[in-house]
Enzyme design. Sequence first.
Site, PDB file in Angstrom:
ATOM      1  N   LYS A 199       3.872  -3.182  -3.203  1.00 14.12           N
ATOM      2  CA  LYS A 199       3.853  -1.770  -3.673  1.00 14.12           C
ATOM      3  C   LYS A 199       5.235  -1.418  -3.754  1.00 14.12           C
ATOM      4  O   LYS A 199       6.339  -1.972  -3.234  1.00 14.12           O
ATOM      5  CB  LYS A 199       3.171  -0.813  -2.416  1.00 14.12           C
ATOM      6  CG  LYS A 199       3.027   0.676  -2.705  1.00 14.12           C
ATOM      7  CD  LYS A 199       2.345   1.424  -1.982  1.00 14.12           C
ATOM      8  CE  LYS A 199       2.278   2.864  -2.125  1.00 14.12           C
ATOM      9  NZ  LYS A 199       1.445   3.557  -0.902  1.00 14.12           N
ATOM     10  N   SER A 205      -2.446   6.143  -2.374  1.00 14.16           N
ATOM     11  CA  SER A 205      -1.329   6.017  -3.431  1.00 14.16           C
ATOM     12  C   SER A 205      -1.035   4.668  -3.794  1.00 14.16           C
ATOM     13  O   SER A 205      -0.528   4.208  -4.630  1.00 14.16           O
ATOM     14  CB  SER A 205      -0.155   6.776  -2.870  1.00 14.16           C
ATOM     15  OG  SER A 205       0.424   6.125  -1.834  1.00 14.16           O
ATOM     16  N   SER A 241      -3.634   6.218   2.134  1.00 16.36           N
ATOM     17  CA  SER A 241      -3.095   5.552   0.765  1.00 16.36           C
ATOM     18  C   SER A 241      -3.373   4.011   0.904  1.00 16.36           C
ATOM     19  O   SER A 241      -3.274   3.524  -0.417  1.00 16.36           O
ATOM     20  CB  SER A 241      -1.482   5.621   0.585  1.00 16.36           C
ATOM     21  OG  SER A 241      -1.444   7.018   0.404  1.00 16.36           O
TER      22      SER A 241
END
Lengths: 426, 92
Positions: free
Chosen positions: A30, A105, A129
């Site tokens: 990420k 997210s 997330s």
Amino acid sequence: MATEYNAYVTTESIESDADGPLAGRTVAVKDNISTEGVQTTCGSAMLEGYVPPYDATVVQRLKSAGATIPGKTNMDEFGMGTTTETSAYGPTENPAAPGHVPGGSSGGSAAVVAAGDADMALGTDTGGSIRCPAAFCGVVGIKPTYGLVSRYGLVAYANSLEQIGPIAPTVEEAAELLEVVAGPDDHDATTREHDGATDGLADAADGDVDGLSIGVPTELVEGADEEVVETFWDAIDELEAQGASYHEVDLPSVEHAVEAYYVIAMSEASSNLARFDGVRYGQSGGYESNWNESFANAREQGFGEEVKRRVLLGTYALSAGYHDKYYKKAQDARAWVKQDFDEALDEADVLASPTMPVPPMEMGESLDDPLTMYLADANTTPVNLANLPAISVPAGETEDGLPVGLQLVGPAFGEQTIIRAGSALA
Amino acid sequence: MSESVVDPEEVRHVADLARVDLDDDEVERFTEQFADILSYFETLDEVPETDREADLANVMRPDEAHDCLSQDEALENAPDSEAGHFKGPKVS
């Protein structure tokens, strides 16, 4: 390699020739996790072109384990979103449900795993997330116990809530990846030594749920979408058929979890994101005006709307006259949630609920109504408030073929328990 | 609900505290959204006062010098620098 569903911000590959447990495998990372020499944007225009001078601890551990990092995955800006649509680099589409959001997210991380473009991925989970995108994309995601995985090199959003964790096609692979990144780190004083939660995780994925006691918090099931609830109970039936038993439990505190979560997360965000002043890194606010004007200009240009909204609301919640009304009450709620979970887990091995109360939204559907988007985090945020570990595993699909996830919550450092339980389904 | 009425001046004031410039459209949208969000946050009033049984321990280490970033590395991402220092706007 770029994807047609926009899952990567950067596709520069980081190779490792170490001979470790992840040799020959790809692990996407990420884009809020620092990679030395490779751009790290947090999905924000503020950090476009920012190249970290050091690796996050988890990235060092991936390299030592022999993993190849194929790129940095797209995300809601600074982790602030539930759909991966607030990224400055455009939204990610859900490869498992075209036309729909991948969840957020960590949407890019779940999407590359679901599409088979990476073997595994790292995400971060502040209020859901990792688990939300895992559920929406039909893959497995684990939010570890607070303190199991080092946050050194993670660009902070809400320090007291967030953890880095794995996303993978199966529970066993997610456990393998967690085993590589978990464990104490001198650079993060909130990490803790805990043998049972750092070793033997992959071995725990043996699918043995005979005698497992499952608590089902009614509050986390009742409000959910009808098809999600049906799919959830089908998955519980399947676990029962394999020898588990379930009973319903009451967690009255969780009715206040979402608002407590958002007050705490926004407050921490308003403080953490104060570092973006356009002087040491990031978007410059220019040199013509005074410090405050230049700072405010850098942040006007560098931050997207959701980030501004949260920084402002956090500033408001912490400001004189409002601190006791919002922040202090939110901390009370957090302690209450933790008590409720601890008590429920005295009577059950794991607690089960739908991961998300709704199936994946259509793209563009939820951006105009922030409060509705926040409410979608009802089932995931309580777990972060309680510092507990949780896993999301695929439970099935709606009639339209939209993935539904099952969340299993365990006691602190009970990673083996949730991995064993989850591996009975995936 | 009356407590949570937010006016545009309040949004501008908080934006000023947070050092974030907003355009007029943003002020208008935020005024409306903040009223909804803050009145939702007000349900925290129903939460009982709760003892926090935090299980906390100090984490100490010897105060020793370690390798750290060089000056050049620390300046690498700065939009501008001068004579080995970060360059910022005027202080007053």
